[in-house]
Design an enzyme around this catalytic site. Structure first.
Site, PDB file in Angstrom:
ATOM      1  N   LYS A 122      -1.757  10.027  19.558  1.00 64.41           N
ATOM      2  CA  LYS A 122      -2.385  10.222  18.032  1.00 64.41           C
ATOM      3  C   LYS A 122      -4.021   9.823  17.986  1.00 64.41           C
ATOM      4  CE  LYS A 122      -1.632  10.156  13.651  1.00 64.41           C
ATOM      5  NZ  LYS A 122      -1.059   9.006  12.114  1.00 64.41           N
ATOM      6  N   GLU A 125     -11.391   5.316   7.853  1.00 71.59           N
ATOM      7  CA  GLU A 125     -11.302   3.515   8.602  1.00 71.59           C
ATOM      8  C   GLU A 125     -12.464   4.581   9.773  1.00 71.59           C
ATOM      9  OE1 GLU A 125      -6.228   4.028   8.274  1.00 71.59           O
ATOM     10  OE2 GLU A 125      -7.003   5.885   8.180  1.00 71.59           O
ATOM     11  N   GLY A 149       1.135  -1.319  -0.460  1.00 69.79           N
ATOM     12  CA  GLY A 149      -0.109  -0.124  -0.293  1.00 69.79           C
ATOM     13  C   GLY A 149       0.717   1.535   0.405  1.00 69.79           C
ATOM     14  N   ASN A 209      -7.205  11.683  15.977  1.00 71.88           N
ATOM     15  CA  ASN A 209      -7.282  11.140  14.100  1.00 71.88           C
ATOM     16  C   ASN A 209      -8.757  10.819  14.782  1.00 71.88           C
ATOM     17  OD1 ASN A 209      -4.884   9.197  14.116  1.00 71.88           O
ATOM     18  ND2 ASN A 209      -5.338  10.517  12.683  1.00 71.88           N
TER      19      ASN A 209
END
Length: 332
Positions: free
Chosen positions: A204, A285, A7, A208
Site C-alpha cells: 500500500k 501525514e 477518530g 501512499n
C-alpha cells in the site's frame, strides 16, 4: 463486545457504520464532526449510491470510558502520541488494538526477528514514546484499502470496495485474529487474514508514499496523475525507491510497480487523503508516509532522491499552511 473507535473521519466513520449493530460501540470525535454525528448520526454513501445512516454513542475524549475489548485507532499517525496516556486507561490485558494509519507504523519492528527488533523510527515515534507505552502484544496490524472522503461532517462517501487486511505482528494465525476477521466480515468488509502484514504495508505504501504527496502538491486526482506522462514517470521513480527500501527490510512485493499504478488509475478521480487534508488546512501525514521511508533508506544506505525532493516540497507547503492558518483548494 465493547468497541471504541478513536477518530471517525472517513475511514473510522465507515468502520463505525458497519460495526454499529454488532457491538457496544463508542465513537470518539471532536469539533464539527462531533456535533454533527451527535445530532444526526453517521451517514454512509456507498459506491453504488446506497445510503445508510446509523446512530452511535459519541464522546469528545476517552476520559471516563470503561475498559474496552477492541480499540480501533483510526486517527492520523501524527495524532497518536497525545492519545497514548488516555488509551492506557481503557485497556485490559486482552484488549485488541487495531492500528489503521497510513505509512510505516510505530510498531513496525516489534516481534520482528533480526538486528532491528524493537527499533523505533524517529520520523513516526520520536524517542520511542509510543513504543514504550503501548504494549505491542495488544496490537493487530491492519492495512486499509478504501478510497473514501468526508463530504461534510457526519456524511462519508465510499468510492470503492471496502477491504481490510489484518495480521499479527509475529505472523501467526491466532484465534483472536480469526475472531476479528470474522467480525469485520460479518460487518460487510472484505476482511483478509495475512501472515506477513508488513509486506502488505509496503504494497500500500507504494501508492501512499507516491500518489498522496504528488496529489497534494499538484491537486490532481489519481486518474489525472496516471494519465499524465510526467506524472506517471515521477510516480514510477518514487515507487522504485520505495521498493528498494522495502526489499532491504524483507518486504515481498506481490505485484509489479506498473500493476500498482494501474490499481490507482482504476480508482478514478479520487482525491487522496493528503490532498483532502491540504484542502481543509489540516496537518498531513508527511513523516509517516515519506519521512519514514527516507529514514529507513538512510539506515539501509539506499539513495532516495525523488522521495527527498517531494518531501521537501510538501514540507514547505505544510509549513506555509500552518503559519497562515490557511488552506489550499482549487475550485472548478
Amino acid at each position: 463486545m465493547k468497541v471504541c473507535i478513536i477518530g471517525a473521519g472517513s475511514i473510522g466513520g465507515i468502520v463505525a457504520v458497519r460495526l454499529s449493530h454488532l457491538c457496544d460501540l463508542t465513537v470518539v470525535l471532536r469539533g464539527a464532526n462531533l456535533s454533527a454525528v451527535t445530532r444526526n448520526g453517521i451517514r454512509l454513501i456507498t459506491k453504488s449510491g446506497e445510503s445508510k445512516k446509523v446512530r452511535v454513542k459519541t464522546v469528545e475524549s476517552l476520559a471516563g470510558l470503561s475498559k474496552q475489548d477492541l480499540i480501533v485507532l483510526s486517527v492520523k499517525a501524527h495524532q497518536i502520541k497525545i492519545l497514548v496516556n488516555d488509551i492506557k486507561k481503557i485497556i485490559h490485558n486482552k484488549t485488541i488494538i487495531l492500528t489503521m494509519q497510513n505509512g510505516i507504523p510505530w510498531w513496525y519492528f516489534c516481534k520482528l526477528d533480526g538486528p532491528f527488533n524493537n527499533y523505533h523510527l524517529n520520523s513516526v515515534d520520536p524517542k520511542g514514546f509510543i513504543l514504550s507505552n503501548i504494549n505491542s502484544d495488544l496490537i493487530i496490524g491492519t492495512v486499509i484499502y478504501m478510497a473514501s472522503q468526508t463530504i461534510k461532517p457526519g456524511i462519508i462517501k465510499s468510492n470503492e470496495e471496502e477491504k481490510i487486511a489484518f495480521g499479527e505482528l509475529d505472523g501467526s494465525t491466532s484465534e483472536r485474529l480469526k475472531k476479528i476477521c470474522n467480525l469485520f466480515t460479518e460487518a460487510g468488509f472484505k476482511a483478509n487474514l495475512k501472515t506477513d502484514i508488513r509486506s502488505e504495508i509496503w504494497l500500500k505504501l507504494w501508492g501512499n508514499s507516491s500518489f498522496n504527496p504528488v496529489s497534494a502538491l499538484t491537486h490532481n486526482t489519481l486518474l489525472d496523475i496516471c494519465k499524465s506522462k510526467f506524472g506517471k514517470e515521477l510516480i514510477l521513480k518514487m515507487c522504485y525507491e520505495i521498493q528498494k527500501v522495502g526489499e532491504y527490510f524483507g518486504a515481498q512485493f506481490s505485484i509489479s510497480m506498473e500493476e500498482r499504478v494501474e490499481v490507482a488509475k482504476n480508482v478514478g478521480h479520487h482525491k487522496t487523503s493528503m490532498l483532502q487534508d491540504i484542502e481543509y488546512g489540516k496537518d498531513i501525514e508527511l513523516d509517516a508516509l515519506l519521512g519514514s521511508v527516507i529514514e529507513l533508506g538512510e539506515i539501509a544506505k539506499i539513495q532516495t532522491p525523488h522521495l527527498k525532493s517531494i518531501y521537501a516540497c510538501c514540507n514547505l507547503l505544510q509549513n506555509k499552511i500552518k503559519s497562515t492558518c490557511g488552506r489550499l483548494k482549487i475550485d472548478i
